[in-house]
Motif scaffolding. Structure first.
Motif, PDB file in Angstrom:
ATOM      1  N   ALA A 199      12.563  -6.282 -20.609  1.00  0.00           N
ATOM      2  CA  ALA A 199      11.795  -6.649 -21.796  1.00  0.00           C
ATOM      3  C   ALA A 199      10.467  -7.266 -21.374  1.00  0.00           C
ATOM      4  O   ALA A 199      10.374  -7.951 -20.351  1.00  0.00           O
ATOM      5  N   ALA A 200       9.442  -7.023 -22.168  1.00  0.00           N
ATOM      6  CA  ALA A 200       8.127  -7.587 -21.878  1.00  0.00           C
ATOM      7  C   ALA A 200       8.125  -9.088 -22.143  1.00  0.00           C
ATOM      8  O   ALA A 200       8.920  -9.605 -22.930  1.00  0.00           O
ATOM      9  N   THR A 201       7.216  -9.769 -21.483  1.00  0.00           N
ATOM     10  CA  THR A 201       7.032 -11.205 -21.707  1.00  0.00           C
ATOM     11  C   THR A 201       5.968 -11.401 -22.779  1.00  0.00           C
ATOM     12  O   THR A 201       4.876 -10.830 -22.683  1.00  0.00           O
ATOM     13  N   MET A 202       6.285 -12.182 -23.795  1.00  0.00           N
ATOM     14  CA  MET A 202       5.343 -12.441 -24.872  1.00  0.00           C
ATOM     15  C   MET A 202       4.672 -13.800 -24.677  1.00  0.00           C
ATOM     16  O   MET A 202       5.279 -14.729 -24.148  1.00  0.00           O
ATOM     17  N   ARG A 203       3.435 -13.890 -25.110  1.00  0.00           N
ATOM     18  CA  ARG A 203       2.669 -15.121 -24.936  1.00  0.00           C
ATOM     19  C   ARG A 203       1.969 -15.487 -26.229  1.00  0.00           C
ATOM     20  O   ARG A 203       1.385 -14.633 -26.907  1.00  0.00           O
ATOM     21  N   SER A 204       1.995 -16.763 -26.566  1.00  0.00           N
ATOM     22  CA  SER A 204       1.354 -17.241 -27.781  1.00  0.00           C
ATOM     23  C   SER A 204      -0.155 -17.020 -27.716  1.00  0.00           C
ATOM     24  O   SER A 204      -0.769 -17.075 -26.648  1.00  0.00           O
ATOM     25  N   THR A 205      -0.755 -16.814 -28.880  1.00  0.00           N
ATOM     26  CA  THR A 205      -2.207 -16.636 -28.964  1.00  0.00           C
ATOM     27  C   THR A 205      -2.941 -17.948 -29.214  1.00  0.00           C
ATOM     28  O   THR A 205      -4.154 -17.945 -29.436  1.00  0.00           O
ATOM     29  N   ASP A 206      -2.227 -19.078 -29.191  1.00  0.00           N
ATOM     30  CA  ASP A 206      -2.846 -20.374 -29.496  1.00  0.00           C
ATOM     31  C   ASP A 206      -4.043 -20.661 -28.604  1.00  0.00           C
ATOM     32  O   ASP A 206      -5.052 -21.221 -29.056  1.00  0.00           O
ATOM     33  N   LYS A 207      -3.931 -20.306 -27.308  1.00  0.00           N
ATOM     34  CA  LYS A 207      -5.001 -20.615 -26.360  1.00  0.00           C
ATOM     35  C   LYS A 207      -5.880 -19.415 -26.058  1.00  0.00           C
ATOM     36  O   LYS A 207      -6.701 -19.471 -25.136  1.00  0.00           O
ATOM     37  N   LEU A 208      -5.717 -18.355 -26.827  1.00  0.00           N
ATOM     38  CA  LEU A 208      -6.546 -17.165 -26.631  1.00  0.00           C
ATOM     39  C   LEU A 208      -7.938 -17.425 -27.202  1.00  0.00           C
ATOM     40  O   LEU A 208      -8.082 -17.900 -28.329  1.00  0.00           O
ATOM     41  N   VAL A 209      -8.965 -17.098 -26.442  1.00  0.00           N
ATOM     42  CA  VAL A 209     -10.342 -17.335 -26.893  1.00  0.00           C
ATOM     43  C   VAL A 209     -11.182 -16.092 -26.598  1.00  0.00           C
ATOM     44  O   VAL A 209     -10.845 -15.296 -25.710  1.00  0.00           O
ATOM     45  N   PRO A 210     -12.258 -15.890 -27.329  1.00  0.00           N
ATOM     46  CA  PRO A 210     -13.160 -14.775 -27.030  1.00  0.00           C
ATOM     47  C   PRO A 210     -13.641 -14.839 -25.576  1.00  0.00           C
ATOM     48  O   PRO A 210     -14.012 -15.901 -25.076  1.00  0.00           O
ATOM     49  N   GLY A 211     -13.634 -13.703 -24.936  1.00  0.00           N
ATOM     50  CA  GLY A 211     -14.012 -13.625 -23.533  1.00  0.00           C
ATOM     51  C   GLY A 211     -12.825 -13.495 -22.601  1.00  0.00           C
ATOM     52  O   GLY A 211     -13.000 -13.099 -21.446  1.00  0.00           O
ATOM     53  N   ASP A 212     -11.622 -13.816 -23.071  1.00  0.00           N
ATOM     54  CA  ASP A 212     -10.428 -13.640 -22.234  1.00  0.00           C
ATOM     55  C   ASP A 212     -10.228 -12.158 -21.931  1.00  0.00           C
ATOM     56  O   ASP A 212     -10.393 -11.303 -22.817  1.00  0.00           O
ATOM     57  N   HIS A 213      -9.859 -11.865 -20.708  1.00  0.00           N
ATOM     58  CA  HIS A 213      -9.592 -10.481 -20.332  1.00  0.00           C
ATOM     59  C   HIS A 213      -8.283 -10.003 -20.968  1.00  0.00           C
ATOM     60  O   HIS A 213      -7.265 -10.695 -20.921  1.00  0.00           O
ATOM     61  N   VAL A 214      -8.343  -8.813 -21.560  1.00  0.00           N
ATOM     62  CA  VAL A 214      -7.149  -8.200 -22.134  1.00  0.00           C
ATOM     63  C   VAL A 214      -7.137  -6.714 -21.773  1.00  0.00           C
ATOM     64  O   VAL A 214      -8.175  -6.134 -21.421  1.00  0.00           O
ATOM     65  N   PHE A 215      -5.955  -6.107 -21.871  1.00  0.00           N
ATOM     66  CA  PHE A 215      -5.781  -4.700 -21.512  1.00  0.00           C
ATOM     67  C   PHE A 215      -4.926  -4.022 -22.579  1.00  0.00           C
ATOM     68  O   PHE A 215      -3.952  -4.597 -23.059  1.00  0.00           O
ATOM     69  N   ALA A 216      -5.333  -2.808 -22.918  1.00  0.00           N
ATOM     70  CA  ALA A 216      -4.587  -2.002 -23.880  1.00  0.00           C
ATOM     71  C   ALA A 216      -3.785  -0.953 -23.125  1.00  0.00           C
ATOM     72  O   ALA A 216      -4.325  -0.239 -22.279  1.00  0.00           O
ATOM     73  N   VAL A 217      -2.481  -0.879 -23.426  1.00  0.00           N
ATOM     74  CA  VAL A 217      -1.589   0.065 -22.753  1.00  0.00           C
ATOM     75  C   VAL A 217      -0.942   0.948 -23.813  1.00  0.00           C
ATOM     76  O   VAL A 217      -0.470   0.454 -24.844  1.00  0.00           O
ATOM     77  N   GLY A 218      -0.934   2.250 -23.545  1.00  0.00           N
ATOM     78  CA  GLY A 218      -0.310   3.158 -24.508  1.00  0.00           C
ATOM     79  C   GLY A 218      -0.499   4.613 -24.140  1.00  0.00           C
ATOM     80  O   GLY A 218      -0.751   4.953 -22.983  1.00  0.00           O
ATOM     81  N   PHE A 219      -0.385   5.481 -25.165  1.00  0.00           N
ATOM     82  CA  PHE A 219      -0.461   6.931 -24.984  1.00  0.00           C
ATOM     83  C   PHE A 219      -1.578   7.506 -25.857  1.00  0.00           C
ATOM     84  O   PHE A 219      -1.321   8.207 -26.844  1.00  0.00           O
ATOM     85  N   PRO A 220      -2.846   7.232 -25.533  1.00  0.00           N
ATOM     86  CA  PRO A 220      -3.942   7.765 -26.347  1.00  0.00           C
ATOM     87  C   PRO A 220      -3.949   9.290 -26.321  1.00  0.00           C
ATOM     88  O   PRO A 220      -3.923   9.897 -25.255  1.00  0.00           O
ATOM     89  N   PHE A 221      -3.948   9.874 -27.511  1.00  0.00           N
ATOM     90  CA  PHE A 221      -3.880  11.331 -27.664  1.00  0.00           C
ATOM     91  C   PHE A 221      -2.684  11.910 -26.920  1.00  0.00           C
ATOM     92  O   PHE A 221      -2.700  13.058 -26.474  1.00  0.00           O
ATOM     93  N   GLY A 222      -1.638  11.110 -26.777  1.00  0.00           N
ATOM     94  CA  GLY A 222      -0.415  11.566 -26.114  1.00  0.00           C
ATOM     95  C   GLY A 222      -0.476  11.506 -24.599  1.00  0.00           C
ATOM     96  O   GLY A 222       0.479  11.916 -23.931  1.00  0.00           O
ATOM     97  N   ILE A 223      -1.574  11.026 -24.037  1.00  0.00           N
ATOM     98  CA  ILE A 223      -1.728  10.972 -22.580  1.00  0.00           C
ATOM     99  C   ILE A 223      -1.332   9.577 -22.088  1.00  0.00           C
ATOM    100  O   ILE A 223      -1.857   8.569 -22.567  1.00  0.00           O
ATOM    101  N   GLY A 224      -0.451   9.519 -21.115  1.00  0.00           N
ATOM    102  CA  GLY A 224      -0.118   8.203 -20.604  1.00  0.00           C
ATOM    103  C   GLY A 224       1.232   8.125 -19.931  1.00  0.00           C
ATOM    104  O   GLY A 224       1.842   9.160 -19.637  1.00  0.00           O
ATOM    105  N   PRO A 225       1.630   6.870 -19.700  1.00  0.00           N
ATOM    106  CA  PRO A 225       0.970   5.670 -20.187  1.00  0.00           C
ATOM    107  C   PRO A 225      -0.395   5.445 -19.528  1.00  0.00           C
ATOM    108  O   PRO A 225      -0.561   5.701 -18.346  1.00  0.00           O
ATOM    109  N   SER A 226      -1.342   4.976 -20.333  1.00  0.00           N
ATOM    110  CA  SER A 226      -2.708   4.742 -19.876  1.00  0.00           C
ATOM    111  C   SER A 226      -3.076   3.281 -20.105  1.00  0.00           C
ATOM    112  O   SER A 226      -2.523   2.615 -20.990  1.00  0.00           O
ATOM    113  N   LEU A 227      -4.047   2.814 -19.309  1.00  0.00           N
ATOM    114  CA  LEU A 227      -4.514   1.436 -19.437  1.00  0.00           C
ATOM    115  C   LEU A 227      -6.027   1.417 -19.551  1.00  0.00           C
ATOM    116  O   LEU A 227      -6.718   2.186 -18.873  1.00  0.00           O
TER     117      LEU A 227
END
Length: 311
Positions: A199-227
């Motif tokens: 299972a993935a680890t979840m993290r609260s957004t309380d300390k999330l601020v603009p500028g924090d690095h984030v990554f999107a993971v999924g299957f864009p147009f069915g291709i993937g998994p992609s990051l």
């Protein structure tokens, strides 16, 4: 003429046999002393012998201590004492490692952390002749290792059958066990799960601020998994669907590339922890492609949809 014999066969005259060879007179220059009776006087003992005779136990103890010291010195020479590291030594070692070692990027570490929990979600409908055809492809993320999966409601809505493909390639059916329409969320339960499902680890957004690095993971147009990589662009954003039927609130805005097929996938931090579920992209044109603005539902809302306690 008679020859004189070289050797005589007879015995020597008695006078010759009893003659004694006189002893040489004592040499007054010799250092050999004699006692009153004329016998040689005993030689004086050396200092070592004198010490041994006078303090035998003390000399024995001193010799033992000297031997022990020599053995200890030999042992230390063969097995030197461990060197005590200082902070300067540690700093130098870290600097050398950073200069010489090729470390994985933050994106690589984040992707590796969440990948075992990312799944492909495919919906199917039947045609008139009974044949199935794909109704759409999206992404999901495992939040409980028993096969509980978060995704978007619009990914599974309208599909008669759902198929889940796990990171190890295993495929299984799934059913919708809960929905949260106001946040475009759905909770799926996989029919069968891999033995080593993580299972993935979840993290609260309380300390999330603009500028924090984030990554999107999924299957864009069915291709993937992609990051794809980006940063948090804003918080507490609202998004209204192009059809105008629904408005989503309190969203995370990000600029990591997301396209159709990323829906339902995790938005993760540099540590690979899930802070949101990707739900929409903003494009003023009629094209459903990414132009730099994406939205994700905060994980607090998503966890509540799954019936999990808040952070």
């Amino acid at each position: 003429m008679r020859r004189t014999a070289l050797y005589s066969r007879g015995s020597r005259p008695a006078a010759t046999q009893s003659a004694e060879i006189p002893e040489p007179a004592p040499d007054s220059s010799s250092d050999t002393s004699r006692d009153a009776l004329g016998a040689p006087a005993p030689k004086p003992r050396s200092r070592v012998r004198a010490l041994l005779a006078r303090w035998p136990r003390t000399v024995f103890v001193l010799c033992g201590a000297l031997g022990a010291a020599m053995v200890a010195a030999l042992f230390v020479g063969i097995n030197p004492l461990p060197y005590k590291l200082t902070q300067k030594d540690i700093d130098l070692a870290v600097m050398r490692t950073l200069e010489t070692a090729v470390l994985p990027s933050p994106a690589t570490r984040a992707y590796a952390a969440v990948l075992p929990s990312v799944v492909r979600v495919t919906g199917y409908n039947k045609k008139e002749k009974g044949e199935e055809h794909p109704n759409g492809v999206g992404t999901g993320v495992v939040i409980v290792d028993k096969g509980l999966i978060l995704t978007n409601l619009h990914v599974v809505q309208g599909s008669e059958r759902l198929k889940i493909t796990f990171a190890n390639g295993m495929e299984t059916g799934a059913s919708v066990v809960n929905t949260q329409p106001e946040n475009d969320l759905a909770v799926l339960q996989a029919d069968t799960v891999p033995d080593d499902l993580v299972a993935a680890t979840m993290r609260s957004t309380d300390k999330l601020v603009p500028g924090d690095h984030v990554f999107a993971v999924g299957f864009p147009f069915g291709i993937g998994p992609s990051l794809s990589a980006g940063v948090v662009s804003g918080l507490k954003r609202n998004y209204k669907s192009p059809e105008g039927e629904q408005e989503l609130r309190n969203l995370i805005q990000f600029d990591a590339a997301a396209n159709p097929g990323n829906s339902g996938g995790p938005l993760i931090t540099a540590e690979g922890e899930v802070v949101g579920i990707i739900t929409a992209i903003l494009n003023p044109t009629e094209q459903s492609v990414f132009i730099g603005i994406g939205f994700a539902v905060p994980i607090e809302n998503a966890a509540a949809a799954a019936g999990m306690p808040p952070f």
